[in-house]
Design an enzyme around this catalytic site. Structure first.
Site, PDB file in Angstrom:
ATOM      1  N   ALA A 183      -9.739  -6.573  -0.801  1.00  0.00           N
ATOM      2  CA  ALA A 183     -10.610  -5.525  -0.282  1.00  0.00           C
ATOM      3  C   ALA A 183     -10.066  -4.551   0.406  1.00  0.00           C
ATOM      4  O   ALA A 183     -10.415  -3.503   0.319  1.00  0.00           O
ATOM      5  CB  ALA A 183     -11.741  -6.335   0.573  1.00  0.00           C
ATOM      6  N   ASP A 184      -8.907  -4.868   1.230  1.00  0.00           N
ATOM      7  CA  ASP A 184      -8.073  -3.747   1.860  1.00  0.00           C
ATOM      8  C   ASP A 184      -7.660  -2.657   0.749  1.00  0.00           C
ATOM      9  O   ASP A 184      -7.626  -1.489   1.043  1.00  0.00           O
ATOM     10  CB  ASP A 184      -7.108  -4.437   2.554  1.00  0.00           C
ATOM     11  CG  ASP A 184      -7.425  -4.961   4.008  1.00  0.00           C
ATOM     12  OD1 ASP A 184      -8.478  -4.193   4.705  1.00  0.00           O
ATOM     13  OD2 ASP A 184      -6.955  -5.851   4.405  1.00  0.00           O
ATOM     14  N   ILE A 185      -6.983  -3.402  -0.432  1.00  0.00           N
ATOM     15  CA  ILE A 185      -6.416  -2.673  -1.451  1.00  0.00           C
ATOM     16  C   ILE A 185      -7.268  -1.632  -1.999  1.00  0.00           C
ATOM     17  O   ILE A 185      -7.048  -0.538  -2.271  1.00  0.00           O
ATOM     18  CB  ILE A 185      -5.653  -3.605  -2.348  1.00  0.00           C
ATOM     19  CG1 ILE A 185      -4.523  -4.447  -1.822  1.00  0.00           C
ATOM     20  CG2 ILE A 185      -5.206  -2.706  -3.588  1.00  0.00           C
ATOM     21  CD1 ILE A 185      -4.112  -5.818  -2.427  1.00  0.00           C
ATOM     22  N   GLY A 188      -8.271   1.137   0.370  1.00  0.00           N
ATOM     23  CA  GLY A 188      -7.165   2.179   0.085  1.00  0.00           C
ATOM     24  C   GLY A 188      -7.144   2.976  -1.025  1.00  0.00           C
ATOM     25  O   GLY A 188      -6.873   4.263  -0.922  1.00  0.00           O
TER      26      GLY A 188
END
Length: 411
Positions: A183-185, A188
């Site tokens: 989810a972070d990737i 980003g």
């Protein structure tokens, strides 16, 4: 180190993000040539510096506790300044820097930076062309806007964990997270796309804008077939382990010395698989001739393929299948990648010199440009390593002014 200018050369980025999603966006922009200044909390720095173990190894082989390997993954090509913007002088300093920036990245809780005069509406008054990208857990509006949001939480709330893990009834079943901060990737990446879209808009109009990206929406967008299966077919795909819900044979298969991954995603490729396994007749069998039929008879087909694989090991089968134009590969550990021929040929491991511990490594940018390649100019920085340097370059401050800011506690 490449001396060529990247495609984003000339853009200045003030990166006020921490942990993963925002810093990853900042690193991508830096790899592509933008000048990125990372703003860190004075004394503590980015929270991700302390997310360990594992830690960086020192020359004597001991851990450098407080310098996580995680931080090294998303912070190259940045200079670090340490600023306390809870101090009026620190907040004023960041407003000055924002007036010189093209892009500002931030991932504080919605509304936090407004308290310090560092919100979008406040900064656009000093820099109308500023592209202000906010990366949060749930976005700038809606009932969850003021909640904190982390990758694991978002994997759960966006439905990813409902389709990740073993089938019901299999030992160890139940919801499971993906092993990387997906989810972070994804957030980003969307932040980077949003920023570059806003840059193009500014080329045409001269106007900046706010870009609002959330982990929740980024992950929801990335649910693809799972989302569409429910909202368009009223089918919940559920957890399928190493099986694909809509394709077979497509997954992990045992061979004499371990496992391989076989991926057949159309009838033509299944025919080629059947041939290299010595059973060309499978392609004409009504139970296996079409994708839908193969999915319906998945378990029978799995047993047939597994039996046909006996007698050879991983390396031999990977070569046979790829020679036969069947998608197949090994299930690598990280250690395997260090000697992988494709990794070596494409130079996918970047080595840089850390100012304290020596060599650090990171994964290369996956983007290849024929004229303006990505470059790796700076290793991940130490906290505040470049504070004086940046203030001199961006704001033309002299030693007396910089020392006064230190005396005031702003830096």
């Amino acid at each position: 180190m490449s001396k060529k200018s990247g495609p984003l050369s000339g853009l200045r980025v003030l990166d006020m993000t921490r942990v993963v999603a925002g810093p990853y966006a900042g690193q991508i922009l830096g790899d592509l040539g933008a000048e990125v200044v990372k703003v860190e909390r004075k004394g503590e720095g980015d929270d991700c510096r302390r997310v360990g173990p594992p830690w960086l190894k020192q020359d004597d082989g001991t851990d450098r506790v407080g310098d996580s390997t995680y931080f090294q993954a998303v912070n190259r090509n940045k200079r670090s300044i340490a600023v306390d913007f809870s101090q009026p002088e620190g907040a004023a300093l960041l407003r000055q820097l924002a007036s010189k920036a093209d892009i500002l990245l931030e991932n504080y809780r919605t509304g936090t930076l407004d308290k310090y005069g560092l919100g979008y509406e406040q900064l656009r008054s000093v820099n109308p062309g500023l592209i202000y990208c906010s990366v949060t857990g749930f976005g700038q509006t809606g009932p969850y806007a003021h909640r904190s949001g982390y990758d694991y939480l978002v994997q759960a709330m966006a439905g990813l964990m409902s389709v990740t893990g073993h089938h019901d009834g299999v030992a160890g079943d139940g919801p499971m997270r993906v092993g990387v901060p997906i989810a972070d990737i994804t957030a980003g990446l969307f932040a980077t796309i949003g920023v570059l879209s806003a840059v193009n808009h500014r080329h045409s109009t001269g106007q900046g804008q706010q870009v609002d990206v959330s982990l929740f929406e980024a992950q929801l967008s990335a649910m693809l077939n799972t989302f569409s299966g429910w909202f368009n077919g009223n089918v919940a795909l559920g957890r399928t382990g190493n099986d694909h819900p809509s394709a077979a044979p497509y997954g992990v298969f045992e061979v004499d010395d371990g496992h391989i991954l076989i991926a057949t995603f159309n009838d033509r490729e299944f025919g080629r698989l059947a041939e290299v396994l010595g059973h060309a007749e499978w392609a004409d069998d009504e139970r296996y001739a079409t994708m839908g039929a193969r999915v319906a008879h998945r378990e029978d087909l799995r047993q047939l393929v597994t039996r046909a694989l006996k007698g050879k090991g991983k390396d031999e089968w990977v070569k046979i299948m790829n020679d036969g134009t069947v998608s197949c590969g090994p299930i690598n550990e990280m250690a395997d990648l260090a000697q992988d021929p494709q990794v070596l040929a494409r130079q996918l491991i970047v080595s840089q010199q850390h100012p304290v511990v020596g060599e650090v490594k990171s994964a290369a940018s996956p983007m290849r440009f024929s004229e303006t390649p990505a470059s790796y100019r700076l290793p991940p920085p130490q906290i505040g390593e470049h504070t004086s340097e940046v203030l001199r370059e961006w704001l033309a401050q002299d030693d007396t002014q910089i020392e006064q800011l230190r005396h005031q506690g702003a830096i």
